[in-house]
Design a protein around this motif. Structure first.
Motif, PDB file in Angstrom:
ATOM      1  N   GLY A   1       0.794  -1.224   0.000  1.00 65.50           N
ATOM      2  CA  GLY A   1       0.000   0.000   0.000  1.00 65.50           C
ATOM      3  C   GLY A   1       0.825   1.271   0.000  1.00 65.50           C
ATOM      4  O   GLY A   1       0.267   2.370  -0.145  1.00 65.50           O
ATOM      5  N   LEU A   2       2.141   1.139   0.139  1.00 64.77           N
ATOM      6  CA  LEU A   2       2.985   2.325   0.214  1.00 64.77           C
ATOM      7  C   LEU A   2       3.045   3.083  -1.103  1.00 64.77           C
ATOM      8  O   LEU A   2       3.183   4.308  -1.123  1.00 64.77           O
ATOM      9  CB  LEU A   2       4.397   1.932   0.641  1.00 64.77           C
ATOM     10  CG  LEU A   2       4.564   1.456   2.089  1.00 64.77           C
ATOM     11  CD1 LEU A   2       5.997   1.002   2.321  1.00 64.77           C
ATOM     12  CD2 LEU A   2       4.183   2.559   3.068  1.00 64.77           C
ATOM     13  N   ALA A   3       2.932   2.359  -2.228  1.00 66.79           N
ATOM     14  CA  ALA A   3       3.002   3.031  -3.525  1.00 66.79           C
ATOM     15  C   ALA A   3       1.847   4.014  -3.687  1.00 66.79           C
ATOM     16  O   ALA A   3       2.039   5.153  -4.128  1.00 66.79           O
ATOM     17  CB  ALA A   3       2.998   1.999  -4.648  1.00 66.79           C
ATOM     18  N   GLY A   4       0.647   3.575  -3.328  1.00 65.24           N
ATOM     19  CA  GLY A   4      -0.500   4.474  -3.412  1.00 65.24           C
ATOM     20  C   GLY A   4      -0.356   5.666  -2.496  1.00 65.24           C
ATOM     21  O   GLY A   4      -0.705   6.798  -2.863  1.00 65.24           O
ATOM     22  N   PHE A   5       0.177   5.415  -1.303  1.00 65.21           N
ATOM     23  CA  PHE A   5       0.419   6.507  -0.362  1.00 65.21           C
ATOM     24  C   PHE A   5       1.407   7.507  -0.941  1.00 65.21           C
ATOM     25  O   PHE A   5       1.210   8.728  -0.869  1.00 65.21           O
ATOM     26  CB  PHE A   5       0.943   5.931   0.955  1.00 65.21           C
ATOM     27  CG  PHE A   5       1.522   6.945   1.892  1.00 65.21           C
ATOM     28  CD1 PHE A   5       0.720   7.859   2.544  1.00 65.21           C
ATOM     29  CD2 PHE A   5       2.895   6.979   2.123  1.00 65.21           C
ATOM     30  CE1 PHE A   5       1.258   8.804   3.407  1.00 65.21           C
ATOM     31  CE2 PHE A   5       3.448   7.913   2.985  1.00 65.21           C
ATOM     32  CZ  PHE A   5       2.622   8.821   3.623  1.00 65.21           C
ATOM     33  N   ALA A   6       2.471   7.000  -1.561  1.00 67.24           N
ATOM     34  CA  ALA A   6       3.481   7.890  -2.141  1.00 67.24           C
ATOM     35  C   ALA A   6       2.896   8.716  -3.285  1.00 67.24           C
ATOM     36  O   ALA A   6       3.223   9.910  -3.431  1.00 67.24           O
ATOM     37  CB  ALA A   6       4.669   7.072  -2.634  1.00 67.24           C
ATOM     38  N   ARG A   7       2.022   8.105  -4.079  1.00 70.04           N
ATOM     39  CA  ARG A   7       1.398   8.865  -5.170  1.00 70.04           C
ATOM     40  C   ARG A   7       0.538   9.993  -4.628  1.00 70.04           C
ATOM     41  O   ARG A   7       0.471  11.084  -5.204  1.00 70.04           O
ATOM     42  CB  ARG A   7       0.567   7.927  -6.050  1.00 70.04           C
ATOM     43  CG  ARG A   7       1.412   7.051  -6.982  1.00 70.04           C
ATOM     44  CD  ARG A   7       0.564   6.373  -8.026  1.00 70.04           C
ATOM     45  NE  ARG A   7      -0.329   5.386  -7.436  1.00 70.04           N
ATOM     46  CZ  ARG A   7      -0.036   4.108  -7.265  1.00 70.04           C
ATOM     47  NH1 ARG A   7       1.156   3.647  -7.642  1.00 70.04           N
ATOM     48  NH2 ARG A   7      -0.911   3.274  -6.741  1.00 70.04           N
ATOM     49  N   GLN A   8      -0.112   9.757  -3.494  1.00 68.70           N
ATOM     50  CA  GLN A   8      -0.903  10.811  -2.866  1.00 68.70           C
ATOM     51  C   GLN A   8      -0.024  11.973  -2.422  1.00 68.70           C
ATOM     52  O   GLN A   8      -0.476  13.121  -2.363  1.00 68.70           O
ATOM     53  CB  GLN A   8      -1.663  10.247  -1.660  1.00 68.70           C
ATOM     54  CG  GLN A   8      -2.772   9.281  -2.022  1.00 68.70           C
ATOM     55  CD  GLN A   8      -3.426   8.675  -0.801  1.00 68.70           C
ATOM     56  OE1 GLN A   8      -3.183   9.096   0.328  1.00 68.70           O
ATOM     57  NE2 GLN A   8      -4.253   7.673  -1.009  1.00 68.70           N
ATOM     58  N   LEU A   9       1.229  11.683  -2.116  1.00 68.88           N
ATOM     59  CA  LEU A   9       2.165  12.720  -1.704  1.00 68.88           C
ATOM     60  C   LEU A   9       2.789  13.438  -2.893  1.00 68.88           C
ATOM     61  O   LEU A   9       3.574  14.375  -2.705  1.00 68.88           O
ATOM     62  CB  LEU A   9       3.274  12.124  -0.832  1.00 68.88           C
ATOM     63  CG  LEU A   9       2.860  11.489   0.496  1.00 68.88           C
ATOM     64  CD1 LEU A   9       4.090  10.963   1.224  1.00 68.88           C
ATOM     65  CD2 LEU A   9       2.122  12.491   1.372  1.00 68.88           C
ATOM     66  N   GLY A  10       2.476  12.983  -4.096  1.00 69.50           N
ATOM     67  CA  GLY A  10       3.011  13.636  -5.279  1.00 69.50           C
ATOM     68  C   GLY A  10       4.110  12.876  -5.982  1.00 69.50           C
ATOM     69  O   GLY A  10       4.731  13.408  -6.909  1.00 69.50           O
ATOM     70  N   ALA A  11       4.365  11.635  -5.580  1.00 70.26           N
ATOM     71  CA  ALA A  11       5.397  10.837  -6.242  1.00 70.26           C
ATOM     72  C   ALA A  11       4.924  10.426  -7.631  1.00 70.26           C
ATOM     73  O   ALA A  11       3.738  10.196  -7.857  1.00 70.26           O
ATOM     74  CB  ALA A  11       5.720   9.594  -5.414  1.00 70.26           C
ATOM     75  N   THR A  12       5.853  10.322  -8.557  1.00 69.71           N
ATOM     76  CA  THR A  12       5.533   9.821  -9.892  1.00 69.71           C
ATOM     77  C   THR A  12       5.327   8.312  -9.830  1.00 69.71           C
ATOM     78  O   THR A  12       5.648   7.657  -8.820  1.00 69.71           O
ATOM     79  CB  THR A  12       6.667  10.129 -10.871  1.00 69.71           C
ATOM     80  OG1 THR A  12       7.836   9.384 -10.486  1.00 69.71           O
ATOM     81  CG2 THR A  12       6.984  11.619 -10.885  1.00 69.71           C
ATOM     82  N   GLU A  13       4.800   7.730 -10.925  1.00 67.18           N
ATOM     83  CA  GLU A  13       4.592   6.281 -10.958  1.00 67.18           C
ATOM     84  C   GLU A  13       5.913   5.538 -10.772  1.00 67.18           C
ATOM     85  O   GLU A  13       5.982   4.542 -10.061  1.00 67.18           O
ATOM     86  CB  GLU A  13       3.937   5.868 -12.281  1.00 67.18           C
ATOM     87  CG  GLU A  13       2.476   6.269 -12.412  1.00 67.18           C
ATOM     88  CD  GLU A  13       1.578   5.529 -11.426  1.00 67.18           C
ATOM     89  OE1 GLU A  13       1.935   4.414 -11.008  1.00 67.18           O
ATOM     90  OE2 GLU A  13       0.526   6.080 -11.042  1.00 67.18           O
ATOM     91  N   ASP A  14       6.959   6.025 -11.419  1.00 64.84           N
ATOM     92  CA  ASP A  14       8.259   5.369 -11.305  1.00 64.84           C
ATOM     93  C   ASP A  14       8.801   5.480  -9.879  1.00 64.84           C
ATOM     94  O   ASP A  14       9.342   4.513  -9.338  1.00 64.84           O
ATOM     95  CB  ASP A  14       9.241   5.997 -12.294  1.00 64.84           C
ATOM     96  CG  ASP A  14      10.599   5.310 -12.257  1.00 64.84           C
ATOM     97  OD1 ASP A  14      10.656   4.110 -12.592  1.00 64.84           O
ATOM     98  OD2 ASP A  14      11.592   5.970 -11.894  1.00 64.84           O
ATOM     99  N   GLU A  15       8.655   6.654  -9.282  1.00 65.34           N
ATOM    100  CA  GLU A  15       9.127   6.831  -7.910  1.00 65.34           C
ATOM    101  C   GLU A  15       8.343   5.940  -6.937  1.00 65.34           C
ATOM    102  O   GLU A  15       8.926   5.326  -6.044  1.00 65.34           O
ATOM    103  CB  GLU A  15       8.997   8.299  -7.502  1.00 65.34           C
ATOM    104  CG  GLU A  15       9.973   9.219  -8.224  1.00 65.34           C
ATOM    105  CD  GLU A  15       9.631  10.690  -8.041  1.00 65.34           C
ATOM    106  OE1 GLU A  15      10.475  11.533  -8.391  1.00 65.34           O
ATOM    107  OE2 GLU A  15       8.515  11.003  -7.552  1.00 65.34           O
ATOM    108  N   ALA A  16       7.019   5.869  -7.126  1.00 68.66           N
ATOM    109  CA  ALA A  16       6.181   5.068  -6.233  1.00 68.66           C
ATOM    110  C   ALA A  16       6.509   3.587  -6.341  1.00 68.66           C
ATOM    111  O   ALA A  16       6.350   2.835  -5.377  1.00 68.66           O
ATOM    112  CB  ALA A  16       4.706   5.300  -6.560  1.00 68.66           C
ATOM    113  N   ALA A  17       6.975   3.168  -7.494  1.00 71.81           N
ATOM    114  CA  ALA A  17       7.308   1.756  -7.695  1.00 71.81           C
ATOM    115  C   ALA A  17       8.683   1.395  -7.137  1.00 71.81           C
ATOM    116  O   ALA A  17       9.035   0.211  -7.069  1.00 71.81           O
ATOM    117  CB  ALA A  17       7.254   1.424  -9.181  1.00 71.81           C
ATOM    118  N   ASN A  18       9.462   2.382  -6.745  1.00 70.53           N
ATOM    119  CA  ASN A  18      10.831   2.124  -6.264  1.00 70.53           C
ATOM    120  C   ASN A  18      11.102   2.908  -4.981  1.00 70.53           C
ATOM    121  O   ASN A  18      12.137   3.571  -4.849  1.00 70.53           O
ATOM    122  CB  ASN A  18      11.842   2.517  -7.349  1.00 70.53           C
ATOM    123  CG  ASN A  18      11.671   1.720  -8.621  1.00 70.53           C
ATOM    124  OD1 ASN A  18      12.123   0.587  -8.713  1.00 70.53           O
ATOM    125  ND2 ASN A  18      11.007   2.318  -9.603  1.00 70.53           N
TER     126      ASN A  18
END
Length: 402
Positions: A263-280
């Motif tokens: 679930g951290l990837a979705g959380f990171a996207r909410q913070l403004g992370a890009t798809e690539d950043e959220a995946a890594n």
């Protein structure tokens, strides 16, 4: 941010913590009028005013409890326990490391009142050794079955609840239904975190196994009917325990969770992370982490959830370590969970998003859906906790009867 229409507390941050008490009203916690009175006392005040108002209300109830106890009245136990819930409501905004002295003051008053209330019912706290930690444990007999061998319901808290919360949220209903209940705070929770400084750990099978060992020293416990039930983060901790201890006959996860890292990837996207950043997330550059931290720091609720609570509970001091620690909370061997499992899925609770996938991976899973139309939506269905308890215990009655 201004208060929403109909809110009791002028600060939305305080509203969320202050109205949590309504989940406990059916089981003897504070009533609407008491919460409204606390809100009026807080007014436009800060976290210190919030703390003072709840402690003052707790002191009033504690005084009433002392007077009732001196007269030998049966209401004394209820009043002590009610006071405990008020003290427990006071200090959540003060979470963080270093520990605020007011938090310790409120918590110690809470546990003093809690112990006094249970002592009048013949229940004394015990402790279980787990490494360097001492885990406080309360084994409470079922109402009307105090001397009988009965099923045992072990209640597991999450990120920020304590034994008082699990008592009002779940234990009262289960005790009335004929279940003995065991309450405890483990690593990263209650006294183990506040007083001993021991952080959370993902291998909750080790924690619960030690608790079960203790429970089985009581002649009241049926060793074939031991149930583990967790709420909030406990919705991961309880199934994790069931994956490593075959003595668990049934498991309840409210809501069901099996991989917090996913679930951290979705959380990171909410913070403004890009798809690539959220995946890594675990290999991000410091500059990206700094950017995400800037978003967290600028939002009061996020700052409390991640920095004040998340860092402290997990024993870390930076976002990279928090993400790495969170990724450790996963159940790798789901196949090892052989007991029946009930997974709650409340409408509007984002933490419950993975429930269908988790259920599909289990041998024997039931999904309990709770809706906003029933007043039971949101995290842990706190606006209609009695409905959740009724359905959960109905399932448990049927499951153990099998």
């Amino acid at each position: 941010m201004s208060a929403s229409p109909g809110a009791l507390f002028s600060d939305p941050f305080h509203e969320e913590f202050g109205t949590w008490m309504w989940g406990y009203t059916p089981s003897g916690g504070g009533d609407h009028g008491e919460v409204a009175a606390v809100a009026a006392a807080v007014g436009d005040g800060d976290d210190g005013a919030f703390f003072d108002a709840w402690v003052s209300a707790g002191d009033r109830l504690r005084s009433e409890a002392d007077a009732a106890a001196a007269r030998g009245r049966q209401s004394a136990s209820d009043l002590y326990l009610r006071a405990s819930a008020f003290y427990a409501s006071a200090y959540h905004p003060l979470f963080g490391d270093p520990v605020d002295p007011r938090l310790l003051e409120g918590f110690r008053r809470q546990i003093s009142a809690f112990d006094a209330g249970l002592a009048l019912r013949g229940v004394q706290p015990a402790s279980v050794a787990l490494g360097d930690a001492r885990i406080p444990v309360y084994l409470i007999p079922a109402v009307g079955h105090e001397d009988e061998v009965r099923p045992l319901l072990i209640l597991v808290n999450g990120y920020d609840a304590t034994v008082t919360d699990s008592y009002f949220a779940s234990a009262v209903a289960a005790l009335q239904r004929g279940y003995h209940c065991l309450l405890f705070d483990g690593p990263g929770q209650g006294a183990v975190l506040f007083e001993q400084g021991v952080p959370m750990r993902p291998d909750w099978e080790v924690v619960v196994s030690a608790v079960i060992d203790h429970a089985l020293t009581s002649p009241l416990v049926d060793p074939d009917r031991i149930v583990v039930s967790g709420w909030s983060l406990g919705g991961y901790l309880a199934p994790r325990a069931a994956s490593g201890d075959s003595r668990i006959a049934a498991c309840i996860a409210d809501p069901g969770q099996w991989d917090l890292g996913a679930g951290l990837a979705g959380f990171a996207r909410q913070l403004g992370a890009t798809e690539d950043e959220a995946a890594n997330l675990l290999t991000l550059d410091d500059s990206v982490l700094d950017r995400l931290m800037g978003v967290i720091e600028s939002n009061r609720k996020l700052r409390w959830s991640i920095i004040q609570r998340g860092f402290w509970v997990n024993g870390v001091s930076d976002l990279r370590s928090f993400l790495a620690k969170s990724a450790e909370y996963r159940i790798d061997d789901v196949d090892a969970i052989r007991c029946p499992v009930l997974l709650t899925q409340a409408e509007g609770d984002p933490i419950a998003a993975a429930v269908p996938a988790f259920a599909a991976a289990l041998h024997d899973a039931t999904v309990l859906e709770l809706t906003a139309a029933e007043g039971a939506g949101g995290h842990c269905s706190m606006r209609n906790r009695s409905l959740l308890n009724r359905r959960v215990l109905d399932w448990l009655d049927d499951t153990l009867a099998r």
